[in-house]
Motif scaffolding. Structure first.
Motif, PDB file in Angstrom:
ATOM      1  N   MET A   1       0.824  -1.201   0.000  1.00  0.00           N
ATOM      2  CA  MET A   1       0.000   0.000   0.000  1.00  0.00           C
ATOM      3  C   MET A   1       0.862   1.257   0.000  1.00  0.00           C
ATOM      4  O   MET A   1       0.554   2.241  -0.681  1.00  0.00           O
ATOM      5  CB  MET A   1      -0.937   0.003   1.210  1.00  0.00           C
ATOM      6  CG  MET A   1      -1.966  -1.122   1.193  1.00  0.00           C
ATOM      7  SD  MET A   1      -2.884  -1.208  -0.349  1.00  0.00           S
ATOM      8  CE  MET A   1      -3.591   0.424  -0.406  1.00  0.00           C
TER       9      MET A   1
ATOM     10  N   GLU B   1      -0.834  -4.980 -10.570  1.00  0.00           N
ATOM     11  CA  GLU B   1      -0.807  -4.114  -9.394  1.00  0.00           C
ATOM     12  C   GLU B   1      -2.161  -3.455  -9.160  1.00  0.00           C
ATOM     13  O   GLU B   1      -2.581  -3.277  -8.014  1.00  0.00           O
ATOM     14  CB  GLU B   1       0.284  -3.058  -9.552  1.00  0.00           C
ATOM     15  CG  GLU B   1       1.693  -3.618  -9.529  1.00  0.00           C
ATOM     16  CD  GLU B   1       2.744  -2.582  -9.869  1.00  0.00           C
ATOM     17  OE1 GLU B   1       3.932  -2.838  -9.608  1.00  0.00           O
ATOM     18  OE2 GLU B   1       2.372  -1.518 -10.396  1.00  0.00           O
TER      19      GLU B   1
ATOM     20  N   CYS C   1      -9.493   1.826  -9.270  1.00  0.00           N
ATOM     21  CA  CYS C   1      -8.258   1.980  -8.504  1.00  0.00           C
ATOM     22  C   CYS C   1      -7.865   3.450  -8.401  1.00  0.00           C
ATOM     23  O   CYS C   1      -7.464   3.927  -7.327  1.00  0.00           O
ATOM     24  CB  CYS C   1      -7.138   1.167  -9.161  1.00  0.00           C
ATOM     25  SG  CYS C   1      -5.508   1.348  -8.405  1.00  0.00           S
TER      26      CYS C   1
ATOM     27  N   ASN D   1      -8.084  -3.764  -0.932  1.00  0.00           N
ATOM     28  CA  ASN D   1      -8.876  -2.671  -0.362  1.00  0.00           C
ATOM     29  C   ASN D   1     -10.376  -2.847  -0.584  1.00  0.00           C
ATOM     30  O   ASN D   1     -11.146  -1.927  -0.275  1.00  0.00           O
ATOM     31  CB  ASN D   1      -8.434  -1.335  -0.968  1.00  0.00           C
ATOM     32  CG  ASN D   1      -7.041  -0.931  -0.542  1.00  0.00           C
ATOM     33  OD1 ASN D   1      -6.831  -0.349   0.519  1.00  0.00           O
ATOM     34  ND2 ASN D   1      -6.054  -1.253  -1.372  1.00  0.00           N
TER      35      ASN D   1
ATOM     36  N   THR E   1       2.239   1.577  -3.665  1.00  0.00           N
ATOM     37  CA  THR E   1       1.305   2.089  -4.665  1.00  0.00           C
ATOM     38  C   THR E   1       0.938   3.550  -4.398  1.00  0.00           C
ATOM     39  O   THR E   1       0.827   4.350  -5.337  1.00  0.00           O
ATOM     40  CB  THR E   1       0.026   1.236  -4.678  1.00  0.00           C
ATOM     41  OG1 THR E   1      -0.520   1.159  -3.344  1.00  0.00           O
ATOM     42  CG2 THR E   1       0.331  -0.172  -5.175  1.00  0.00           C
ATOM     43  N   THR E   2       0.747   3.900  -3.123  1.00  0.00           N
ATOM     44  CA  THR E   2       0.413   5.285  -2.795  1.00  0.00           C
ATOM     45  C   THR E   2       1.541   6.231  -3.177  1.00  0.00           C
ATOM     46  O   THR E   2       1.310   7.312  -3.734  1.00  0.00           O
ATOM     47  CB  THR E   2       0.099   5.418  -1.299  1.00  0.00           C
ATOM     48  OG1 THR E   2      -0.972   4.531  -0.954  1.00  0.00           O
ATOM     49  CG2 THR E   2      -0.303   6.839  -0.957  1.00  0.00           C
TER      50      THR E   2
ATOM     51  N   HIS F   1      -4.296  -4.112  -5.773  1.00  0.00           N
ATOM     52  CA  HIS F   1      -4.713  -2.961  -4.969  1.00  0.00           C
ATOM     53  C   HIS F   1      -6.216  -3.001  -4.710  1.00  0.00           C
ATOM     54  O   HIS F   1      -6.677  -2.733  -3.585  1.00  0.00           O
ATOM     55  CB  HIS F   1      -4.327  -1.663  -5.678  1.00  0.00           C
ATOM     56  CG  HIS F   1      -4.739  -0.423  -4.945  1.00  0.00           C
ATOM     57  ND1 HIS F   1      -5.993   0.135  -5.094  1.00  0.00           N
ATOM     58  CD2 HIS F   1      -4.082   0.364  -4.051  1.00  0.00           C
ATOM     59  CE1 HIS F   1      -6.100   1.204  -4.335  1.00  0.00           C
ATOM     60  NE2 HIS F   1      -4.956   1.377  -3.692  1.00  0.00           N
TER      61      HIS F   1
END
Length: 485
Positions: free
Chosen positions: A47, A308, A82, A316, A50-51, A312
């Motif tokens: 996380m 990805e 996403c 989530n 990706t953030t 993600h």
């Protein structure tokens, strides 16, 4: 000699030969997933990864300013869902450094292009609205057939007259008339009672889905007149792009975000090159598309692979909506883009660096931005790539087509039937040769596949007519113009 250095492209490594580790490469904890080729990560580190990738893409570009309103294209798919989740997390109170822009969502209903029934279109719009309403951002719904309306305008001159238009409230329909094709919702209120299973569906929009209108009939006739699925996909993509731009101008947005990931962009890169659009792939696949002076299209998750994106969303519990397209459940060779997608995804399954290598190659390409609108394609607004020399391949192809034309083909499909060469002056209909002169090479192939150029959307016909008339007027007064030194 090849200009690619030895270290530019990773050596292809088959996934069967990679060693799978259960230890996170960042914190040493228990890994739950593997990104790229062999990079194990735990949930928390993934996380953060990706953030950071999303926020770094926006921060490094310095394109989006603080407090700016941004139009986000939302299709309901995995990538756009996403993107919406990343924006929500970045704007939440618990974010370390909150994002500074103000998003607004837009969904374009393409049900008419794939012959969806009225009930199916309404059901998909309800599902999309349910997802968008949960975000709390202003959201809009427009249909693809709006581009066929005579009142549809995409030129920059419409910005001043439409910028002051405020978004109407669904609960205040009696206070003013609203567009039948545009559904706008304000930020949901906690005390507001939901309607239609919790979704604020506009009555006019329901009636539009149930009853055919002239624009929808024109769109279906236009798609039916195209011979190949490849040309239909290109046309739908162009209409979708113009509706995005038109919506951004109507609501005074200068930035548009799309949820294009690296896998989708790599497919677009190779398919565009195979269709003669190689001169514009830098615009179509880069982080920022600046082909227009007033609107910039931004792709903040272009460095995310489809794997990805999926991971993600799974971690989530991100909700997405599946909506079929022209090539859903179709054979691989249905269209060039569908065949390219099958090729890349198959290669990516065995060699994990395939998409990354394609994207790195595409980043080395560049497209010159031209100031004059006279040198831009009428349909895609990209710079014209048809001003070539006499000995070019393009002129050779056009010459071969001209001399191979039979005498009985003199009456074009759009001819009125008189046969005296005066049909254009009598009926005011477009001539295919004049229309092709205002298009780039890729759009020329699409229009050549069209049986009648007068079935194009009216805004395209108006722009082509204006461009041709200006060119003729300039040629008439050329002798009286001062030369530019």
């Amino acid at each position: 000699m090849c200009s690619i250095q030895e270290g530019d492209i990773e050596n292809p490594i088959k996934k069967d030969k990679t060693e799978k580790s259960k230890v996170c490469m960042k914190c040493g904890g228990e890994a739950v997933l593997i990104t790229r080729i062999n990079d194990p990560l735990c949930r928390d580190c993934f996380m953060v990864y990706t953030t950071h990738k999303f926020r770094a893409a926006i921060g490094k570009s310095k394109i989006i300013r603080d407090g700016e309103t941004v139009l986000v294209g939302f299709s309901g798919g995995q990538a756009s869902s996403c993107l919406l989740q990343l924006i929500k997390d970045g704007l939440s109170e618990r974010a370390h450094k909150k994002l500074r822009f103000k998003p607004s969502l837009l969904f374009i209903d393409e049900g008419a292009a794939i012959d969806m029934s009225a009930e199916e279109r309404l059901d998909s719009c309800q599902k999309i609205l349910q997802v968008m309403a949960k975000s709390g951002f202003p959201c809009h719904i427009r249909s693809l057939e709006e581009a066929m309306d005579s009142s549809f305008i995409t030129t920059d001159s419409s910005k001043d007259s439409l910028a002051s238009t405020e978004l109407p409230d669904l609960d205040e329909q009696s206070q003013g008339q609203r567009s039948k094709n545009d559904l706008d919702t304000d930020r949901p209120k906690p005390a507001e009672k939901p309607k239609t299973n919790g979704l604020p569906i506009d009555k006019d929009f329901k009636e539009k889905c149930i009853h055919y209108d002239e624009s929808e009939i024109k769109l279906k006739e236009l798609l039916k007149s195209l011979k190949s699925v490849t040309a239909k996909e290109d046309l739908i993509k162009s209409l979708r792009y113009n509706i995005l731009i038109d919506t951004a101008r109507k609501h005074s947005h200068t930035k548009v975000m799309t949820g294009d990931c690296s896998t989708r962009l790599s497919v677009r890169l190779l398919s565009d090159i195979s269709q003669g659009k190689g001169a514009h792939v830098a615009m179509e696949t880069g982080f920022a598309d600046k082909r227009l002076d007033d609107i910039t299209v931004v792709r903040p998750i272009r460095d995310f692979s489809s794997k990805e994106v999926t991971l993600h969303n799974v971690l989530n519990d991100v909700e997405s909506v599946f909506i079929p397209t022209l090539t859903t459940k179709a054979p691989q060779n249905t269209s060039i883009e569908h065949l390219t997608e099958s090729f890349i995804t198959g290669l990516q399954a065995d060699y994990g660096s395939t998409v990354m290598n394609i994207m790195r190659t595409g980043e080395k390409l560049n497209t010159e931005i031209l100031d004059s609108t006279e040198q831009q394609c009428i349909i895609c607004h990209a710079p014209l790539d048809t001003s070539t020399g006499i000995a070019s391949a393009l002129n050779a192809v056009e010459f071969s087509q001209k001399i191979s034309r039979k005498n009985d083909d003199k009456l074009s499909p759009e001819c009125c039937g008189e046969g005296d060469g005066s049909c254009n002056t009598k009926s005011g209909r477009l001539n295919k040769e004049e229309a092709l002169s205002t298009l780039c090479y890729g759009c020329r192939l699409m229009v050549k596949d069209l049986s009648d150029v007068n079935k194009l959307p009216e805004y395209i016909q108006r722009d082509i007519t204006n461009r041709v008339n200006r060119s003729k007027m300039k040629a008439d007064i050329q002798d009286y113009l001062l030369a530019d030194d």
